[in-house]
Structures are given as C-alpha cells and as structure tokens.
Write a protein that holds these residues in place. Structure first.
Motif, PDB file in Angstrom:
ATOM      1  N   LEU A 197      14.190 -80.521 -79.521  1.00  0.00           N
ATOM      2  CA  LEU A 197      13.422 -81.650 -79.676  1.00  0.00           C
ATOM      3  C   LEU A 197      13.765 -82.633 -79.058  1.00  0.00           C
ATOM      4  CD1 LEU A 197      10.800 -82.263 -81.380  1.00  0.00           C
ATOM      5  CD2 LEU A 197      12.391 -83.544 -83.142  1.00  0.00           C
ATOM      6  N   LYS A 198      15.068 -82.920 -78.697  1.00  0.00           N
ATOM      7  CA  LYS A 198      15.703 -84.196 -78.027  1.00  0.00           C
ATOM      8  C   LYS A 198      15.336 -84.017 -76.404  1.00  0.00           C
ATOM      9  CE  LYS A 198      19.676 -85.275 -80.995  1.00  0.00           C
ATOM     10  NZ  LYS A 198      21.027 -85.437 -81.220  1.00  0.00           N
ATOM     11  N   LYS A 199      15.382 -82.707 -76.065  1.00  0.00           N
ATOM     12  CA  LYS A 199      15.113 -82.511 -74.948  1.00  0.00           C
ATOM     13  C   LYS A 199      13.828 -82.601 -74.414  1.00  0.00           C
ATOM     14  CE  LYS A 199      18.856 -78.955 -74.781  1.00  0.00           C
ATOM     15  NZ  LYS A 199      19.066 -77.396 -74.368  1.00  0.00           N
ATOM     16  N   VAL A 249       7.691 -74.018 -84.751  1.00  0.00           N
ATOM     17  CA  VAL A 249       9.170 -74.471 -85.166  1.00  0.00           C
ATOM     18  C   VAL A 249      10.333 -74.615 -84.138  1.00  0.00           C
ATOM     19  CG1 VAL A 249      10.934 -73.886 -87.062  1.00  0.00           C
ATOM     20  CG2 VAL A 249       8.530 -73.645 -87.633  1.00  0.00           C
ATOM     21  N   THR A 250      11.001 -75.552 -84.149  1.00  0.00           N
ATOM     22  CA  THR A 250      11.997 -75.852 -83.070  1.00  0.00           C
ATOM     23  C   THR A 250      13.144 -76.301 -84.148  1.00  0.00           C
ATOM     24  OG1 THR A 250      12.727 -76.731 -80.895  1.00  0.00           O
ATOM     25  CG2 THR A 250      11.225 -78.243 -82.408  1.00  0.00           C
ATOM     26  N   ASP A 299      17.885 -76.516 -89.845  1.00  0.00           N
ATOM     27  CA  ASP A 299      17.781 -77.185 -88.814  1.00  0.00           C
ATOM     28  C   ASP A 299      16.283 -77.100 -88.316  1.00  0.00           C
ATOM     29  OD1 ASP A 299      17.661 -74.407 -88.462  1.00  0.00           O
ATOM     30  OD2 ASP A 299      19.102 -74.256 -86.712  1.00  0.00           O
ATOM     31  N   ALA A 300      15.452 -76.729 -89.168  1.00  0.00           N
ATOM     32  CA  ALA A 300      14.019 -76.309 -88.636  1.00  0.00           C
ATOM     33  C   ALA A 300      13.239 -77.754 -88.705  1.00  0.00           C
ATOM     34  CB  ALA A 300      13.362 -75.560 -89.811  1.00  0.00           C
ATOM     35  N   VAL A 301      12.577 -77.958 -87.365  1.00  0.00           N
ATOM     36  CA  VAL A 301      11.670 -79.096 -87.220  1.00  0.00           C
ATOM     37  C   VAL A 301      10.389 -78.161 -86.893  1.00  0.00           C
ATOM     38  CG1 VAL A 301      11.173 -81.246 -85.989  1.00  0.00           C
ATOM     39  CG2 VAL A 301      13.637 -80.473 -86.323  1.00  0.00           C
ATOM     40  N   TYR A 347       6.158 -84.531 -86.567  1.00  0.00           N
ATOM     41  CA  TYR A 347       7.065 -83.658 -86.656  1.00  0.00           C
ATOM     42  C   TYR A 347       7.436 -83.609 -88.235  1.00  0.00           C
ATOM     43  CZ  TYR A 347       8.544 -84.974 -81.870  1.00  0.00           C
ATOM     44  OH  TYR A 347       8.510 -85.150 -80.553  1.00  0.00           O
ATOM     45  N   LEU A 348       7.663 -82.524 -88.714  1.00  0.00           N
ATOM     46  CA  LEU A 348       8.048 -82.134 -90.188  1.00  0.00           C
ATOM     47  C   LEU A 348       9.422 -81.639 -90.202  1.00  0.00           C
ATOM     48  CD1 LEU A 348       4.634 -80.237 -91.311  1.00  0.00           C
ATOM     49  CD2 LEU A 348       5.126 -83.118 -91.341  1.00  0.00           C
TER      50      LEU A 348
END
Length: 620
Positions: free
Chosen positions: A314-316, A308-309, A337-339, A330-331
C-alpha cells in the motif's frame, strides 16, 4: 397534529425510533421495572437460603445461654425470613409486566405506571442515545415551520432540529423539544441545464436521488448510507470518499434558514457569504434549514474494484491510488496484515466494463464464516452465552449476510480479544475470496453495509495534497494498529479510512483555506450486537477506553478532530473544558457563538451537547 397520521413520518423508518408511549413502550417501561424488581428479589432469595436450608439444630445443652432465649431468637429469625419472603413475593406480583388487560392498579404503588400518552421516546439508530419529550413537531409546510419557530421563541421553548436520527452521538436529540422536517420532503425545482436541484430539507438522500435520476442527474458524492435527511447530512459535515471530492456541504450553493430573530433568510455565496459558509455546516444551532439548492452532476455508471493487499504494498502505491481514482477507501483488519482496497471509477467509454470471472461464488466466499459461527455457537452454548442471541439456531446460518454473521459471532463473546481476532481473520479471508469488480450507478455502488448497531469514533486530519501527500494518513493507521495490539484491545473490523478535498464551510472538520489540501477520515468501531443491557454497557465501557487511548496518543500528534455526528462530550468538567479549548484552536468558535446570539437569542435550537461544546455567556 397526531404523529400517527403523518404519511412519511419517522414511524415508517426503522432507522429512527419514535412512538407514542401509550402504544409500545407502556409494557416496555414496566418490563424494565419488573426486571429490576426480579433482580432485587433474587438477591433477597439468596439471603433467604438459611431458611430454605436451615442449619443443624443447636445442641440440647449450652453453657453460653439459656435454652428459652435461644428458642426465642430462632423464632424471631424465622419470622424475619417469613416477612422478607412475603415482601419479595408482593414486590414481584405488583411489578410483574402483566398483559394489558391484566394490569393491577396497585402496580402504581411502585411508580411504574404507564407514562403519559403525550410523552414520546426518540432514539438514534444505534440505540446509544435516547430522550423522552412531550414536544416533537413535524410541520408540513414552510409556513407551519415559521409559525412554530416564532411561537417557540416567544415562549423561549426549545425545538432542537433533528434529522433521521442516524448520528451515532445523537447530536439532534433534546428532551426539551425537537422539530423534524420528515414531512417537508419534496423536490421543488430541477434545472437540468445548470445541473442544480432545489429541495425541502427533510427529503432523504435516496428520495432525492430517485427524484432526479429521470433528469440524468445525481449527487456528486455519498456517505455510506442513504437514509439521512439532506438538512441533517450537510449540518454535521458528512462526507463520502475521493481525494478530489469535498464533503457534502460543499455541494450546497444556497439555502433557506428559518431563524427566530430574522425570520426566514436565504443565503448563498452571493447573499451574505460569511453567514452562508458558517451556516452550511452549522450543527443545527443557527436556524432550521428549510430548503437547500444543490449542485449536481451527470448520472453515471461506476466500476468498483475490490482487492486485498498489505501495508508494504500500500505504501508503494498510495499516491497513485489517491490521484488516479475518483473514489477510494481502505478497510483495515486489526490483528492481520490485510488491507481491503476499494476503488470506484466511471466506466471507460472505450474499454467498457472489465471482463472478470471471480474465483469464488458468494456462497463459497462466506462458507468459512458460517462454519466458524457454527463451531463457536456450539462452544459457547455449553457456557450459556449463546442464549443472549435469542432463539437463533445454526440451521438458519445460511440465510445471513456477512455483516449479520459477524454480529452474531461477536455477540457470543464481544470483549474476548482472542475471539475477536478469530473473527477478524475470518473477515480478511472473506474479503480475499470476494475480490473482483462490480458495475452499477453511483448511488448503488458507493454505499457500504456498515453492519448493525455500533459505537463509532471518526477523526479527520490534514494529509498534504493529491500531488504531494504527506503519508501521515498511513502513519496514523500504523500507530493505531500498534496501539490496538499493545493494549490488547478487542477491536473488530474494519478500521475505515477515506479521503476528501477541503471544505470552505468554516465549521467543517475538513475546513481549509488551502485550495488543494486533502483530509483523511479514519473510523474505529465496536458493535452492539445484543440487546442484553449488561453486555451493551460492558461494550460501551470498552469502546470509550479504546477511543480515549486514540485520543490521548494520536489526536494531537496528527491534528485530528472528531466528526460532528460522532463527537462525544465527556462528563468530567475538566475534560469538557479541555475539549472546549481544543475546539477553539481549530474552529471559529467566537464567530459561531456570535451568530447564534444574533439569530437565536433565546437558544431555542440548542441542546445539552451544543451548549457543552460551545458554551455561551450567561449574558447571552
């Protein structure tokens, strides 16, 4: 050919409901009728309350009217109440769903008699689309299929090709008639050296994978589930995930197509390539796909990594995740704010599988979700909502998987935004406690538990290339999440995002002439965790509101088009016309319709959905 006798018919698969009305639905249909009568009866009883609780008697003397007239009025009123009560009782008696040996012939007075024995009810897996038909055909051989198509064409009788019924929009359903290849499900030939397999199109993905594993082969990619028939999965442009892996139709190297006008034709990139690239993702409108030859790959074990990020992190790492992982998805969890990032890659021959000890056991990871359900069950029981879940009790909660628990939780109050937010936060915590690695064969690892019955909309749009991603995929998600929060949509998790390479099939949503172009696929969802008709309707209405907001605010901006198995045709004529114009901007509709006219001049493979998406002229 009695359907009940077929060895591998749809009756044996819970994902596709198909039966003789004389067996199961007879009582069900009457029960529906009975329910409607009971509703009517309840309304009448409400109007009868003055009779059950009569008003105080009039005063002994009235200056407004003579006493005898008042007595006659009261008598007429009570006689009217009595007549209504008798009618209500009779209606309930004659329409009530008695047991099979107690049904009264007079029930036919209300036209709720059993449906004809040759009328079959066929619905998709989610129960969102259903038809009744007298013409449901399951040929067992190519010769039977060819004869069926020829006879249907001569009679101008429709036989729409339908697969496993897994498409959320029921794209294969037709009231006029259907043909299903569930009994044409054999592996015909395996070429281990060329890594190819030729199969009958009715074979299911899992059957195929099991049938070729002894040769050390498997499919290049998989969708979330394994119950699709091969013919169906390629015709709707289904896909797995991996920025360097194309949709599943790209694995087809040749196919046999049974057509009314040209008989059985074999097409490939060498034999009639124009038709081949059109028909690979042909939506069942150009012919019945009878046989398919697929390019396979060597069977291998994969390592799945789940963690989880958040969006900033994620963008980085997004470009690196797309380029360095064979499979990635990705979920997103709305209102958090969890991905959840899930990557899958072949096991390293040098390092072997990773050594990892999870922080939490499976029970520990899910316990807070169980506790939330027990808490909510007690809360909602007090307002009589929990009864919609049946006789389920909190004592059975430990036996449920996470997706089953989520369905139970949502069913308590599916359109309450605050309730859905609590569930989503619990889901985010579940994924945090489930971080880790898993090792298995690709056909085991790449699957995904999608949950129970649901409405889903999935769009596909271009996002640059692996070496130079446009980042439009993450921008789409940010806009989508802002839309959800701004409009307070009770959006459950997950919003699923996957990627594929381009397809050369002209009708694929990922079709492109640019070799290195990649596409993102984003799915939104609302679950249907109850069989309560009113609740399902309310969820359906809310889902289409949700979908329409994404359509009006996102699709044109990102050049997004819906997955063929998930596109819904609007009822409004102007909206239909706008959709037809939009599809023409993306797909070679004129070429597709010309091929339909040539191969299927009597439109026996069409259904209402296909005709509304791609209308033909009356002269066709």
């Amino acid at each position: 050919m009695p359907i009940s006798s077929h060895r591998n018919s749809l009756l044996s698969h819970s994902h596709f409901r198909h039966w003789s009305e004389s067996k199961i639905p007879r009582k069900a249909h009457i029960f529906i009728a009975g329910s409607s009568i009971h509703l009517a009866a309840n309304n009448v009883e409400s109007s009868l309350s003055p009779a059950l609780n009569p008003p105080p008697p009039p005063p002994p003397f009235s200056t407004s009217s003579p006493a005898p007239a008042s007595s006659e009025a009261e008598l007429r009123r009570y006689l009217g109440y009595t007549a209504l009560a008798l009618f209500c009782g009779a209606a309930t008696y004659f329409s009530f769903p008695f047991s099979e040996n107690a049904k009264h012939k007079k029930a036919q007075l209300f036209r709720y008699a059993p449906l004809p024995e040759d009328l079959h009810t066929v619905s998709n897996w989610s129960g969102t689309h259903e038809v009744q038909t007298r013409n449901f055909h399951q040929p067992e051989t190519l010769e039977e299929l060819e004869k069926l198509v020829k006879d249907a064409d001569e009679k101008k009788a429709r036989i729409r090709p339908v697969g496993s019924g897994l498409s959320p929009n029921g794209i294969g359903l037709s009231r006029a008639g259907m043909v299903n290849l569930g009994l044409m499900d054999k592996v015909l030939e395996v070429d281990k050296e060329k890594k190819t397999v030729r199969v009958q199109a009715g074979i299911r993905v899992q059957q195929l994978v099991d049938g070729i594993k002894e040769y050390g082969l498997t499919l290049q990619n998989f969708a979330s589930i394994r119950e699709q028939q091969i013919g169906g999965i390629i015709q709707v442009g289904a896909h797995g995930t991996g920025a360097r892996l194309p949709p599943i139709d790209e694995q087809v190297i040749s196919m046999k197509l049974v057509t009314p006008a040209k008989g059985t034709i074999e097409i490939s990139k060498d034999k009639d390539p124009d038709l081949f690239y059109l028909a690979r993702c042909g939506l069942g409108g150009l012919g019945v796909v009878a046989e398919v030859t697929l390019q396979c790959v060597e069977r291998e074990e994969l390592v799945e990594h789940t963690y989880v990020t958040d969006m900033n992190d994620l963008k980085k790492n997004h470009k690196k995740l797309l380029s360095e992982n064979k499979h990635v998805k990705y979920l997103y969890i709305p209102y958090t704010d969890a991905v959840v990032v899930v990557t899958c890659n072949p096991i390293s021959k040098w390092r072997g599988p990773p050594k990892f000890k999870p922080k939490y056991t499976k029970d520990e990871a899910i316990q807070h979700v169980r506790d939330l359900y027990k808490e909510c069950l007690e809360k909602y029981r007090r307002v009589a909502v929990a009864c919609r879940n049946g006789e389920f009790t909190a004592s059975l909660v430990d036996e449920l998987s996470f997706t089953e628990l989520r369905d139970k939780l949502i069913a308590l109050d599916p359109l309450n935004k605050n309730h859905i937010v609590r569930i989503n936060r619990a889901e985010a915590e579940f994924w945090r406690k489930s971080e880790g690695y898993r090792v298995g064969w690709s056909d085991e690892i790449l699957g995904f538990d999608c949950g129970g019955q649901q409405w889903v909309s999935e769009t596909c749009f271009p996002v640059g290339s692996v070496s130079k991603p446009s980042m439009k995929d993450l921008e789409y998600i940010e806009d989508l999440k802002q839309l959800i929060e701004k409009r307070r949509i009770p959006a459950p998790a997950p919003i699923e995002q996957r990627w594929t390479a381009r397809s050369r099939s002209h009708m694929s949503p990922a079709s492109s002439s640019t070799e290195d172009e990649i596409f993102s696929w984003v799915g939104i969802i609302m679950y249907l965790p109850t069989m309560d008709g009113r609740q399902r309707k309310d969820i359906t209405d809310e889902f289409f509101h949700y979908r329409r907001l994404t359509q009006t605010e996102l699709w044109d901006t990102y050049s997004a088009y819906e997955h063929w198995a998930k596109i819904e045709v609007p009822r409004d004529k102007e909206e239909q016309a706008a959709l037809q114009v939009r599809l023409r901007e993306r797909f070679p509709v004129d070429t597709y319709n010309a091929a339909r006219k040539e191969l299927d001049p009597n439109r026996i493979f069409a259904n209402n959905k296909l005709e509304k998406l791609f209308p033909l002229s009356q002269a066709a």
